[in-house]
Design a protein around this motif. Structure first.
Motif, PDB file in Angstrom:
ATOM      1  N   PHE A  72      44.896  42.505  25.100  1.00 22.03           N
ATOM      2  CA  PHE A  72      44.153  41.977  26.107  1.00 22.03           C
ATOM      3  C   PHE A  72      42.579  41.623  25.481  1.00 22.03           C
ATOM      4  O   PHE A  72      42.299  42.288  24.293  1.00 22.03           O
ATOM      5  CB  PHE A  72      43.828  42.311  27.193  1.00 22.03           C
ATOM      6  CG  PHE A  72      43.776  43.710  27.230  1.00 22.03           C
ATOM      7  CD1 PHE A  72      42.568  44.319  27.113  1.00 22.03           C
ATOM      8  CD2 PHE A  72      44.460  44.743  26.791  1.00 22.03           C
ATOM      9  CE1 PHE A  72      42.180  45.711  26.734  1.00 22.03           C
ATOM     10  CE2 PHE A  72      44.625  46.407  26.662  1.00 22.03           C
ATOM     11  CZ  PHE A  72      43.358  47.255  27.214  1.00 22.03           C
ATOM     12  N   VAL A  73      41.893  40.806  25.693  1.00 20.08           N
ATOM     13  CA  VAL A  73      40.583  40.302  24.535  1.00 20.08           C
ATOM     14  C   VAL A  73      39.183  41.400  24.827  1.00 20.08           C
ATOM     15  O   VAL A  73      39.471  41.881  25.852  1.00 20.08           O
ATOM     16  CB  VAL A  73      40.540  38.347  25.201  1.00 20.08           C
ATOM     17  CG1 VAL A  73      41.461  37.663  24.604  1.00 20.08           C
ATOM     18  CG2 VAL A  73      40.258  38.244  26.493  1.00 20.08           C
ATOM     19  N   ASP A  74      38.847  40.496  24.221  1.00 13.40           N
ATOM     20  CA  ASP A  74      37.230  42.052  24.663  1.00 13.40           C
ATOM     21  C   ASP A  74      36.664  41.947  25.965  1.00 13.40           C
ATOM     22  O   ASP A  74      36.052  42.987  26.201  1.00 13.40           O
ATOM     23  CB  ASP A  74      36.804  41.962  23.028  1.00 13.40           C
ATOM     24  CG  ASP A  74      35.459  40.392  23.349  1.00 13.40           C
ATOM     25  OD1 ASP A  74      36.207  39.397  24.286  1.00 13.40           O
ATOM     26  OD2 ASP A  74      35.217  40.061  22.219  1.00 13.40           O
ATOM     27  N   ARG A  75      36.467  40.752  26.367  1.00 16.88           N
ATOM     28  CA  ARG A  75      36.030  40.291  27.989  1.00 16.88           C
ATOM     29  C   ARG A  75      37.079  41.507  28.986  1.00 16.88           C
ATOM     30  O   ARG A  75      35.892  41.380  29.749  1.00 16.88           O
ATOM     31  CB  ARG A  75      35.947  39.086  28.633  1.00 16.88           C
ATOM     32  CG  ARG A  75      36.913  38.296  28.165  1.00 16.88           C
ATOM     33  CD  ARG A  75      36.593  37.179  28.679  1.00 16.88           C
ATOM     34  NE  ARG A  75      38.047  36.393  29.141  1.00 16.88           N
ATOM     35  CZ  ARG A  75      37.868  34.656  30.437  1.00 16.88           C
ATOM     36  NH1 ARG A  75      37.286  34.397  29.671  1.00 16.88           N
ATOM     37  NH2 ARG A  75      39.211  34.664  30.014  1.00 16.88           N
ATOM     38  N   TYR A  76      37.922  41.841  28.487  1.00 17.28           N
ATOM     39  CA  TYR A  76      38.337  42.006  29.806  1.00 17.28           C
ATOM     40  C   TYR A  76      38.032  43.914  29.589  1.00 17.28           C
ATOM     41  O   TYR A  76      39.297  44.718  30.226  1.00 17.28           O
ATOM     42  CB  TYR A  76      40.291  41.965  30.017  1.00 17.28           C
ATOM     43  CG  TYR A  76      39.589  41.175  30.619  1.00 17.28           C
ATOM     44  CD1 TYR A  76      39.300  40.342  31.991  1.00 17.28           C
ATOM     45  CD2 TYR A  76      40.715  39.416  29.790  1.00 17.28           C
ATOM     46  CE1 TYR A  76      39.789  38.644  32.264  1.00 17.28           C
ATOM     47  CE2 TYR A  76      40.643  38.104  30.197  1.00 17.28           C
ATOM     48  CZ  TYR A  76      40.307  37.921  30.985  1.00 17.28           C
ATOM     49  OH  TYR A  76      40.102  36.505  31.683  1.00 17.28           O
ATOM     50  N   VAL A  77      37.668  44.222  27.893  1.00 12.18           N
ATOM     51  CA  VAL A  77      37.689  45.862  28.186  1.00 12.18           C
ATOM     52  C   VAL A  77      36.503  46.238  28.486  1.00 12.18           C
ATOM     53  O   VAL A  77      35.324  45.627  28.708  1.00 12.18           O
ATOM     54  CB  VAL A  77      37.744  45.563  26.478  1.00 12.18           C
ATOM     55  CG1 VAL A  77      37.619  47.224  25.701  1.00 12.18           C
ATOM     56  CG2 VAL A  77      38.654  45.727  25.938  1.00 12.18           C
ATOM     57  N   SER A  78      36.345  48.181  28.711  1.00 12.90           N
ATOM     58  CA  SER A  78      35.437  48.306  29.414  1.00 12.90           C
ATOM     59  C   SER A  78      34.246  48.154  28.221  1.00 12.90           C
ATOM     60  O   SER A  78      34.182  47.853  27.265  1.00 12.90           O
ATOM     61  CB  SER A  78      35.974  49.499  29.149  1.00 12.90           C
ATOM     62  OG  SER A  78      35.802  50.736  27.938  1.00 12.90           O
ATOM     63  N   ASP A  79      33.074  48.377  28.945  1.00 16.61           N
ATOM     64  CA  ASP A  79      31.750  48.327  28.083  1.00 16.61           C
ATOM     65  C   ASP A  79      31.698  49.568  26.793  1.00 16.61           C
ATOM     66  O   ASP A  79      31.292  49.694  26.120  1.00 16.61           O
ATOM     67  CB  ASP A  79      30.239  48.630  28.944  1.00 16.61           C
ATOM     68  CG  ASP A  79      30.322  47.507  29.380  1.00 16.61           C
ATOM     69  OD1 ASP A  79      31.396  46.182  29.947  1.00 16.61           O
ATOM     70  OD2 ASP A  79      29.324  47.714  30.825  1.00 16.61           O
ATOM     71  N   GLY A  80      32.052  50.983  27.463  1.00 20.02           N
ATOM     72  CA  GLY A  80      32.208  51.442  26.273  1.00 20.02           C
ATOM     73  C   GLY A  80      33.029  51.578  25.528  1.00 20.02           C
ATOM     74  O   GLY A  80      32.534  52.325  24.106  1.00 20.02           O
ATOM     75  N   THR A  81      34.310  50.807  25.725  1.00 22.91           N
ATOM     76  CA  THR A  81      34.908  51.007  24.477  1.00 22.91           C
ATOM     77  C   THR A  81      34.488  49.452  23.736  1.00 22.91           C
ATOM     78  O   THR A  81      34.587  49.950  22.689  1.00 22.91           O
ATOM     79  CB  THR A  81      36.282  50.296  24.946  1.00 22.91           C
ATOM     80  OG1 THR A  81      37.167  50.904  25.704  1.00 22.91           O
ATOM     81  CG2 THR A  81      37.277  50.415  24.065  1.00 22.91           C
ATOM     82  N   ILE A  82      34.306  49.197  23.876  1.00 23.08           N
ATOM     83  CA  ILE A  82      33.458  47.928  23.256  1.00 23.08           C
ATOM     84  C   ILE A  82      32.508  48.491  22.255  1.00 23.08           C
ATOM     85  O   ILE A  82      32.284  47.990  20.943  1.00 23.08           O
ATOM     86  CB  ILE A  82      32.909  46.516  23.828  1.00 23.08           C
ATOM     87  CG1 ILE A  82      33.724  45.233  23.971  1.00 23.08           C
ATOM     88  CG2 ILE A  82      31.779  45.969  22.911  1.00 23.08           C
ATOM     89  CD1 ILE A  82      34.256  44.861  23.186  1.00 23.08           C
ATOM     90  N   LYS A  83      31.490  48.841  23.061  1.00 24.62           N
ATOM     91  CA  LYS A  83      30.238  49.500  21.746  1.00 24.62           C
ATOM     92  C   LYS A  83      30.854  51.072  21.521  1.00 24.62           C
ATOM     93  O   LYS A  83      29.622  50.702  20.561  1.00 24.62           O
ATOM     94  CB  LYS A  83      28.999  50.601  23.094  1.00 24.62           C
ATOM     95  CG  LYS A  83      27.568  50.586  22.608  1.00 24.62           C
ATOM     96  CD  LYS A  83      26.809  50.975  23.658  1.00 24.62           C
ATOM     97  CE  LYS A  83      25.569  50.842  23.020  1.00 24.62           C
ATOM     98  NZ  LYS A  83      24.684  51.498  23.994  1.00 24.62           N
ATOM     99  N   MET A  84      32.057  51.272  21.394  1.00 29.00           N
ATOM    100  CA  MET A  84      32.046  52.214  20.398  1.00 29.00           C
ATOM    101  C   MET A  84      32.757  51.350  19.388  1.00 29.00           C
ATOM    102  O   MET A  84      32.423  52.209  18.238  1.00 29.00           O
ATOM    103  CB  MET A  84      33.041  53.256  21.433  1.00 29.00           C
ATOM    104  CG  MET A  84      33.432  54.592  20.706  1.00 29.00           C
ATOM    105  SD  MET A  84      32.002  55.877  20.170  1.00 29.00           S
ATOM    106  CE  MET A  84      32.673  57.046  18.617  1.00 29.00           C
TER     107      MET A  84
END
Length: 397
Positions: free
Chosen positions: A273-285
């Protein structure tokens, strides 16, 4: 090369303040408006002076009078002194760079600029660069330590009065300390990650060698590492799996319309799944891991409030990554925070706090406070002590 100390006089809220014996991981805590961002901004100010000139750097910050500390006579000027350690001729030496800025006829001017270090084990530091109001000299056989002082070759130079001499001379390898200091300031990096800037598709053309301050080129940098440094990217994924359970794979995806997306795969699902559906914390980490595993690491990295959008448990692991980055690349990481959870992962020697009194900021080191040191020896945690008000004049309540 590592920054040893920083001393400021008449720079914004820093009337006369300094920090010495700066560790590989240095964390700053303090109330809003205490001067954390200002302290980090000193390196950005020097970078603007270096790449442009002093007038440009001051104009970007409101002019000389706005940068000068309040209620200070303009004739005193602004003073910045940085000490850093580097190897020269096989010996680690403590190099000092001192800059004194003033104003003459409503125009900014470099009153004095000096770069010095000891040639031998004993004696006073020798000035290898010394300029006043645009005129001065640099030693061009600096590394010839077999020659006595009187045989060193001075190269007289003239530069514009609002230009740093190190800006030009630092481009040449023969001016070793000047060249090293220029590279340190040029490659200084501040991270103020913005989730809104990092998410979504990006054009496949742009800056990809380093993550930007906001992270808006995350997809480009990830793709570059994925394609050109596969071992590094594999390491990032290994860390990602350890830090964020469930994420088994991250892949930069080039779309038909020329945009880039990040695809995340959860081990429980067949399709990514693309990044816009990933949690904020996952993207930031993931963004922090891309930053910290940069194939060409920054010698000085500043990170502002990394706790935002991260689950508290991840902060301890992020601190471990910061320490590892500093050790791996002989670099330094400066962090500002308001998080007791992040502070709880730190040692006594890694924490400093800023406190403002009568409009001016002072810098305090946790290990120099006898009460804090005693509590830490008894097993207390740094963040708990800060939250309970044991940092004088820096109570987070």
């Amino acid at each position: 090369m590592r920054v040893e100390s920083l001393q400021l006089k008449n720079y914004k809220s820093f009337r006369d303040a300094g920090i010495a014996d700066i560790p590989g991981l240095c964390v700053m805590v303090g109330a809003n408006g205490s001067g954390k961002s200002t302290l980090f901004g000193v390196f950005g100010f020097l970078k603007d002076c270096l790449l442009h000139n002093v007038r440009h750097a001051l104009q970007q910050r409101g002019g000389f009078r706005e940068v000068l500390s309040r209620n200070v006579d303009p004739d005193e000027g602004i003073q910045i002194e940085i000490k850093f350690r580097m190897e020269i001729a096989g010996v680690e030496r403590l190099v000092t760079y001192a800059l004194h800025l003033g104003e003459e006829k409503a125009r900014p001017v470099v009153l004095h600029e000096v770069l010095r270090y000891k040639r031998g084990r004993y004696g006073s530091p020798y000035r290898f660069l010394d300029f006043r109001r645009g005129k001065g000299y640099a030693i061009n056989n600096e590394a010839d330590f077999n020659k006595p002082d009187e045989d060193l070759e001075r190269e007289e130079q003239t530069v514009a009065r609002d230009t740093l001499a190190i800006s030009g001379l630092g481009q040449f390898d023969r001016f070793k300390a000047a060249n090293a200091f220029r590279r340190l300031i040029e490659n200084w990096h501040v991270s103020d990650f913005q989730l809104s800037a990092a998410r979504g598709g990006k054009d496949a053309i742009g800056i990809y060698d380093h993550l930007s301050a906001t992270g808006d080129n995350l997809q480009l940098v990830a793709r570059n590492i994925h394609e050109n440094h596969p071992k590094v990217f594999k390491r990032i994924l290994e860390r990602m799996r350890e830090r964020v359970p469930g994420v088994s794979e991250v892949t930069p995806k080039l779309l038909e319309d020329g945009r880039l997306l990040l695809q995340f795969r959860d081990g429980a699902f067949a399709d990514p799944f693309v990044d816009r559906y990933v949690s904020d914390g996952t993207i930031k980490m993931f963004a922090y891991l891309v930053l910290l595993y940069d194939p060409d690491p920054h010698p000085l990295l500043c990170v502002e409030e990394p706790e935002n959008q991260l689950y508290p448990k991840l902060l301890c692991e992020l601190v471990e990554e910061f320490r590892d980055y500093a050790r791996r690349g002989a670099s330094q990481v400066l962090v500002s925070t308001h998080s007791p959870d992040l502070l709880n992962a730190l040692g006594l020697g890694e924490v400093f706090w800023l406190a403002k009194k009568n409009g001016y900021t002072r810098i305090h080191r946790a290990r120099d406070d006898a009460q804090l040191a005693a509590y830490m020896r008894e097993g207390d945690l740094m963040g708990n002590l800060w939250k309970q008000g044991f940092f004088p004049e820096a109570d987070p309540q």
